[in-house]
Structure formats: structure tokens, C-alpha cells
Design a protein around this motif. Structure first.
Motif, PDB file in Angstrom:
ATOM      1  N   HIS A 139       0.856  -1.197   0.000  1.00 46.46           N
ATOM      2  CA  HIS A 139       0.000   0.000   0.000  1.00 46.46           C
ATOM      3  C   HIS A 139       0.888   1.241   0.000  1.00 46.46           C
ATOM      4  O   HIS A 139       0.805   2.082   0.889  1.00 46.46           O
ATOM      5  CB  HIS A 139      -0.916   0.005   1.235  1.00 46.46           C
ATOM      6  CG  HIS A 139      -1.588  -1.305   1.516  1.00 46.46           C
ATOM      7  ND1 HIS A 139      -1.025  -2.252   2.333  1.00 46.46           N
ATOM      8  CD2 HIS A 139      -2.754  -1.817   1.053  1.00 46.46           C
ATOM      9  CE1 HIS A 139      -1.834  -3.302   2.395  1.00 46.46           C
ATOM     10  NE2 HIS A 139      -2.878  -3.075   1.628  1.00 46.46           N
ATOM     11  N   GLU A 140       1.736   1.344  -1.019  1.00 50.53           N
ATOM     12  CA  GLU A 140       2.815   2.331  -1.011  1.00 50.53           C
ATOM     13  C   GLU A 140       2.312   3.762  -0.841  1.00 50.53           C
ATOM     14  O   GLU A 140       2.864   4.534  -0.052  1.00 50.53           O
ATOM     15  CB  GLU A 140       3.613   2.213  -2.311  1.00 50.53           C
ATOM     16  CG  GLU A 140       4.799   3.166  -2.373  1.00 50.53           C
ATOM     17  CD  GLU A 140       5.611   2.995  -3.640  1.00 50.53           C
ATOM     18  OE1 GLU A 140       6.589   3.730  -3.819  1.00 50.53           O
ATOM     19  OE2 GLU A 140       5.262   2.118  -4.462  1.00 50.53           O
ATOM     20  N   LYS A 141       1.279   4.154  -1.554  1.00 52.84           N
ATOM     21  CA  LYS A 141       0.804   5.535  -1.502  1.00 52.84           C
ATOM     22  C   LYS A 141       0.275   5.890  -0.118  1.00 52.84           C
ATOM     23  O   LYS A 141       0.619   6.938   0.450  1.00 52.84           O
ATOM     24  CB  LYS A 141      -0.283   5.744  -2.555  1.00 52.84           C
ATOM     25  CG  LYS A 141      -0.724   7.196  -2.682  1.00 52.84           C
ATOM     26  CD  LYS A 141      -1.697   7.369  -3.836  1.00 52.84           C
ATOM     27  CE  LYS A 141      -2.115   8.823  -3.985  1.00 52.84           C
ATOM     28  NZ  LYS A 141      -3.055   9.004  -5.128  1.00 52.84           N
ATOM     29  N   GLU A 142      -0.558   5.034   0.465  1.00 47.98           N
ATOM     30  CA  GLU A 142      -1.108   5.301   1.791  1.00 47.98           C
ATOM     31  C   GLU A 142      -0.016   5.230   2.857  1.00 47.98           C
ATOM     32  O   GLU A 142       0.004   6.021   3.812  1.00 47.98           O
ATOM     33  CB  GLU A 142      -2.232   4.318   2.112  1.00 47.98           C
ATOM     34  CG  GLU A 142      -2.774   4.399   3.531  1.00 47.98           C
ATOM     35  CD  GLU A 142      -3.366   5.749   3.888  1.00 47.98           C
ATOM     36  OE1 GLU A 142      -3.524   6.036   5.087  1.00 47.98           O
ATOM     37  OE2 GLU A 142      -3.670   6.538   2.956  1.00 47.98           O
ATOM     38  N   PHE A 143       0.924   4.293   2.696  1.00 46.99           N
ATOM     39  CA  PHE A 143       2.032   4.187   3.640  1.00 46.99           C
ATOM     40  C   PHE A 143       2.844   5.483   3.644  1.00 46.99           C
ATOM     41  O   PHE A 143       3.163   6.023   4.704  1.00 46.99           O
ATOM     42  CB  PHE A 143       2.930   3.012   3.270  1.00 46.99           C
ATOM     43  CG  PHE A 143       4.137   2.861   4.162  1.00 46.99           C
ATOM     44  CD1 PHE A 143       4.064   2.120   5.325  1.00 46.99           C
ATOM     45  CD2 PHE A 143       5.342   3.477   3.837  1.00 46.99           C
ATOM     46  CE1 PHE A 143       5.176   1.989   6.165  1.00 46.99           C
ATOM     47  CE2 PHE A 143       6.449   3.352   4.662  1.00 46.99           C
ATOM     48  CZ  PHE A 143       6.368   2.613   5.822  1.00 46.99           C
ATOM     49  N   ARG A 144       3.172   5.998   2.453  1.00 48.92           N
ATOM     50  CA  ARG A 144       3.959   7.225   2.376  1.00 48.92           C
ATOM     51  C   ARG A 144       3.195   8.399   2.963  1.00 48.92           C
ATOM     52  O   ARG A 144       3.779   9.275   3.617  1.00 48.92           O
ATOM     53  CB  ARG A 144       4.344   7.493   0.926  1.00 48.92           C
ATOM     54  CG  ARG A 144       5.131   8.764   0.688  1.00 48.92           C
ATOM     55  CD  ARG A 144       6.354   8.906   1.576  1.00 48.92           C
ATOM     56  NE  ARG A 144       7.359   7.893   1.370  1.00 48.92           N
ATOM     57  CZ  ARG A 144       8.516   7.867   2.022  1.00 48.92           C
ATOM     58  NH1 ARG A 144       8.794   8.800   2.933  1.00 48.92           N
ATOM     59  NH2 ARG A 144       9.380   6.903   1.810  1.00 48.92           N
ATOM     60  N   ARG A 145       1.878   8.442   2.774  1.00 46.98           N
ATOM     61  CA  ARG A 145       1.074   9.517   3.358  1.00 46.98           C
ATOM     62  C   ARG A 145       1.188   9.493   4.881  1.00 46.98           C
ATOM     63  O   ARG A 145       1.358  10.537   5.522  1.00 46.98           O
ATOM     64  CB  ARG A 145      -0.381   9.371   2.931  1.00 46.98           C
ATOM     65  CG  ARG A 145      -1.268  10.543   3.378  1.00 46.98           C
ATOM     66  CD  ARG A 145      -2.733  10.274   3.097  1.00 46.98           C
ATOM     67  NE  ARG A 145      -3.258   9.244   3.980  1.00 46.98           N
ATOM     68  CZ  ARG A 145      -3.648   9.460   5.244  1.00 46.98           C
ATOM     69  NH1 ARG A 145      -3.556  10.658   5.769  1.00 46.98           N
ATOM     70  NH2 ARG A 145      -4.100   8.462   5.985  1.00 46.98           N
ATOM     71  N   GLN A 146       1.096   8.306   5.474  1.00 48.85           N
ATOM     72  CA  GLN A 146       1.190   8.209   6.928  1.00 48.85           C
ATOM     73  C   GLN A 146       2.600   8.548   7.418  1.00 48.85           C
ATOM     74  O   GLN A 146       2.766   9.180   8.467  1.00 48.85           O
ATOM     75  CB  GLN A 146       0.786   6.799   7.379  1.00 48.85           C
ATOM     76  CG  GLN A 146      -0.673   6.481   7.149  1.00 48.85           C
ATOM     77  CD  GLN A 146      -1.110   5.196   7.827  1.00 48.85           C
ATOM     78  OE1 GLN A 146      -0.505   4.755   8.799  1.00 48.85           O
ATOM     79  NE2 GLN A 146      -2.173   4.591   7.317  1.00 48.85           N
ATOM     80  N   LEU A 147       3.613   8.139   6.657  1.00 47.28           N
ATOM     81  CA  LEU A 147       4.981   8.456   7.054  1.00 47.28           C
ATOM     82  C   LEU A 147       5.246   9.953   6.958  1.00 47.28           C
ATOM     83  O   LEU A 147       5.922  10.533   7.818  1.00 47.28           O
ATOM     84  CB  LEU A 147       5.975   7.686   6.184  1.00 47.28           C
ATOM     85  CG  LEU A 147       7.459   7.844   6.520  1.00 47.28           C
ATOM     86  CD1 LEU A 147       7.735   7.564   7.994  1.00 47.28           C
ATOM     87  CD2 LEU A 147       8.307   6.944   5.624  1.00 47.28           C
ATOM     88  N   ASP A 148       4.704  10.606   5.941  1.00 51.31           N
ATOM     89  CA  ASP A 148       4.854  12.058   5.842  1.00 51.31           C
ATOM     90  C   ASP A 148       4.202  12.763   7.034  1.00 51.31           C
ATOM     91  O   ASP A 148       4.719  13.762   7.536  1.00 51.31           O
ATOM     92  CB  ASP A 148       4.244  12.562   4.535  1.00 51.31           C
ATOM     93  CG  ASP A 148       5.079  12.181   3.320  1.00 51.31           C
ATOM     94  OD1 ASP A 148       6.262  11.845   3.504  1.00 51.31           O
ATOM     95  OD2 ASP A 148       4.546  12.225   2.196  1.00 51.31           O
ATOM     96  N   ARG A 149       3.059  12.252   7.493  1.00 49.84           N
ATOM     97  CA  ARG A 149       2.411  12.828   8.676  1.00 49.84           C
ATOM     98  C   ARG A 149       3.327  12.709   9.898  1.00 49.84           C
ATOM     99  O   ARG A 149       3.391  13.615  10.732  1.00 49.84           O
ATOM    100  CB  ARG A 149       1.082  12.126   8.956  1.00 49.84           C
ATOM    101  CG  ARG A 149      -0.035  12.489   7.996  1.00 49.84           C
ATOM    102  CD  ARG A 149      -1.315  11.759   8.341  1.00 49.84           C
ATOM    103  NE  ARG A 149      -1.832  12.128   9.652  1.00 49.84           N
ATOM    104  CZ  ARG A 149      -2.019  11.278  10.655  1.00 49.84           C
ATOM    105  NH1 ARG A 149      -1.718  10.001  10.527  1.00 49.84           N
ATOM    106  NH2 ARG A 149      -2.503  11.697  11.808  1.00 49.84           N
ATOM    107  N   LEU A 150       4.048  11.600  10.002  1.00 51.56           N
ATOM    108  CA  LEU A 150       4.988  11.433  11.112  1.00 51.56           C
ATOM    109  C   LEU A 150       6.107  12.463  11.028  1.00 51.56           C
ATOM    110  O   LEU A 150       6.523  13.037  12.047  1.00 51.56           O
ATOM    111  CB  LEU A 150       5.581  10.025  11.103  1.00 51.56           C
ATOM    112  CG  LEU A 150       4.709   8.882  11.612  1.00 51.56           C
ATOM    113  CD1 LEU A 150       5.462   7.556  11.493  1.00 51.56           C
ATOM    114  CD2 LEU A 150       4.293   9.106  13.052  1.00 51.56           C
ATOM    115  N   HIS A 151       6.628  12.696   9.818  1.00 54.01           N
ATOM    116  CA  HIS A 151       7.689  13.697   9.658  1.00 54.01           C
ATOM    117  C   HIS A 151       7.212  15.079  10.085  1.00 54.01           C
ATOM    118  O   HIS A 151       7.918  15.807  10.781  1.00 54.01           O
ATOM    119  CB  HIS A 151       8.147  13.729   8.196  1.00 54.01           C
ATOM    120  CG  HIS A 151       9.148  12.685   7.841  1.00 54.01           C
ATOM    121  ND1 HIS A 151      10.451  12.714   8.292  1.00 54.01           N
ATOM    122  CD2 HIS A 151       9.054  11.574   7.061  1.00 54.01           C
ATOM    123  CE1 HIS A 151      11.116  11.674   7.812  1.00 54.01           C
ATOM    124  NE2 HIS A 151      10.283  10.967   7.062  1.00 54.01           N
TER     125      HIS A 151
END
Length: 335
Positions: A139-151
Motif C-alpha cells: 500500500h505504497e501511496k497510503e504508507f507514504r502519506r502516513q509516514l509524511d504525517r509522522l515527519h
């Protein structure tokens, strides 16, 4: 079953169950702290890691490091278990997260047990959390969205708490690190390139939108940019390019800024750069930087990289990767 009643015993058992890269290996913890590779075997390729992407708890830079070391990371909301499992080595189940608090002898008091291989309940548990997971590959797109929120949350936390974090064990403080130090770091912090440097007065409609979003607030700087190329909350290196990319000069030196919000303008005079970033110029309070961009060797390598890439440099905006980063490292190594 064997009781593990010290951090040293837990670390040793975790290493033993995960050390064989030929077997399936899984880490399922609530939170991933700073410098997680200190507590894991050297060969991490193929490990499946599950963690809770809770803002302020899981360290985004650590997740980036693990991804770069070919760990497949999965985010699972509300995951609070702590399990380290190898198909042949069995499972370590206890209270310790993959963090300094959990694994260091002088931090929290933890306990765990080591179960031998072959318990079917472990496989059932892992299947159940996988079904709820957002995977970095699946789920690359959703995973990256959540990781960006962490940043973004990480930057905001550091701005609210002006106490610089200590550098990881064996690393120089971020402000004095060279680009070479960053390249060799166990946890290289993600950064991105913004090729404009002009501070700007925002178009009127953008200023009105800002006032409606943040009533009563003022912002220290606006920078024109392009939506979708920069990620909020990630250290951004600003350089000035001339109209001819082959004559690029970095003047007087690159500096760091942190984009925090993006407001679109519909005015005619903003057609080229309609998106105006609200930005923290230089280093936000309590925030480190990936490396010192004033290093002469880095500046020479950056100029050489821009010259090498020619017109292609105009496409290099946003997170650094691929050809740009490879070329930059090569020129730096040749100086």
C-alpha cells in the motif's frame, strides 16, 4: 519457555532469534525509537516490521533508515504488542519496544520470555496484524502519506520543545556534520532540494487565505514553490539557479528551510509559482539539520553535480534520490 529479566538478556535473545537471514523474520512492536539498528542484527534485509504510526512516538527518520536497509515496514493502528520472531529461533515476547527506552540497560525496566519455534499461536497472531496493516510495498501511496504525517509531527514537536535531541551513538552533532558524515550515517535524515531562494511577499489572495486559516497569527516567511514537489516538515536545501542551468552558482551558500503549509494563489502575477509555502527559515527551534551546507567541499560537489546534470537539474526538486544523489556523492568523493 525462558524468562528474560534484564535488558541485556532481552537484547541477546532478540539478536539470536533474528540473526539468520535465511529464515522468515518478523518484528512487531508498538513504537520504533531513535537508532533502531543498534538493537538488531547487521543483516536486516527481508525483515518484516510492524509498528504503530503514532504521532510523537514512532520516529520517522528511523523508519526511513529501515526502509533503506530493505526492511519491509507495515503500519498497524493501535498495535501495542512487542514481539520478535524468527522461524527457526522462536519468539521473544515482552514489554520492550524497538527503542533505547526498551533495550538500553540504564533506561526502563523491562521483562520478556523466549518461546521456542513452532508455536502455531504466533503464526495466527502475525496473520491477524498483517490483515490490518498498511505495508510499504503493498500500500505504497497510503504508507507514504502516513509516514509524511509522522515527519510533519516530528518537526512540530521539536518546535514546541526546544531541547535538541542528542546525536545517535558515535555520530557528530547535526550542525557540525559534513555531507560525508551524513552519507555514512547509520540513520541519514531525509532531505529535499528546493532550487529557489527568494523570500516573497505573498499574493493578496494567499494572504487572505492564510488569515482565515490562522486567525491572529503572523508567519516569518513565504517562499514561492510548486505544489506536490516538496513535502511538509522535511529539511529543504535552498539554492539559487541562474537562468542557464549550466552556469549555476550557489550564492552565498545554501541554507535549510522547513516548509509547513502551502497556500495557492489565483492571481495572474502568480501564474508561474502559484503555490506559496509558509516556511521556517534556517533551523526551527530544537531542530537539527542533516549536515552543514556551508562546507566548501559540499558546495563544490553541488556545483559539479548541477553542471553534470545540465538541463535535467530543473527536474530535481523535492526529496533527493536517484541520479542526483548518486552524482552528488560521486563528485564529493572525488574532491
Amino acid at each position: 519457555m525462558r524468562a528474560l529479566l534484564s535488558a541485556n538478556a532481552i537484547r541477546t535473545a532478540v539478536h539470536d532469534v533474528l540473526v539468520d537471514p535465511s529464515q522468515d523474520r518478523v518484528v512487531a512492536v508498538a513504537f520504533v525509537g531513535k537508532d533502531p539498528t543498534r538493537w538488531l542484527p547487521s543483516n536486516l534485509k527481508g525483515i518484516q516490521l510492524y509498528c504503530w504510526p503514532k504521532l510523537g512516538s514512532t520516529n520517522p527518520a528511523s523508519i526511513e533508515t529501515l526502509l533503506n536497509m530493505d526492511v519491509e515496514v507495515h503500519f498497524v493502528e493501535n498495535l501495542h504488542a512487542k514481539l520478535f520472531w524468527g522461524a527457526a529461533g522462536g519468539a521473544v515476547i515482552g514489554s520492550a519496544n524497538l527503542s533505547e527506552n526498551g533495550m538500553d540497560e540504564n533506561r526502563l525496566i523491562e521483562a520478556a520470555v523466549h518461546l521456542p519455534a513452532g508455536d502455531p499461536a504466533i503464526a495466527d497472531f502475525l496473520s491477524s496484524i498483517h490483515a490490518r496493516a498498511v505495508g510499504s510495498k503493498e500500500h505504497e501511496k497510503e504508507f507514504r502519506r502516513q509516514l509524511d504525517r509522522l515527519h510533519i509531527a516530528d518537526v512540530q514537536y521539536l518546535q514546541r520543545n526546544p531541547h535538541p535531541r542528542k546525536a545517535a551513538s558515535g555520530e557528530k552533532p547535526a550542525a557540525s556534520r559534513t555531507f560525508g558524515d551524513w552519507s555514512e550515517s547509520k540513520m541519514p535524515e531525509r532531505w529535499q532540494l528546493g532550487w529557489w531562494e527568494e523570500k516573497a511577499e505573498p499574493p493578496r489572495d494567499a494572504a487572505v487565505e492564510f488569515s482565515s486559516r490562522y486567525p491572529g497569527q503572523q508567519y516569518e516567511s513565504w517562499l514561492p514553490g510548486v505544489k506536490g514537489e516538496l513535502i511538509e516538515g522535511v529539511a529543504t536545501l535552498s539554492v539559487k539557479f541562474s537562468s542557464d542551468p549550466r552556469r549555476v552558482l550557489v550564492r552565498p551558500a545554501p541554507y535549510w528551510w522547513y516548509p509547513e503549509d502551502c497556500i495557492v494563489s489565483h492571481q495572474k502575477n502568480a501564474q508561474q509559482y502559484p503555490y506559496n509555502w509558509l516556511a521556517r527559515i534556517d533551523i526551527p527551534v530544537g531542530r537539527g539539520v542533516p549536515f552543514n551546507p556551508a562546507e566548501k567541499r559540499f558546495q563544490l560537489a553541488l556545483k559539479a553535480t548541477v553542471d553534470s546534470l545540465g538541463d535535467d537539474i530543473l527536474e530535481v526538486r523535492g526529496p533527493v534520490r536517484g541520479r542526483f544523489l548518486t552524482t552528488l556523492k560521486r563528485h564529493y568523493g572525488q574532491l
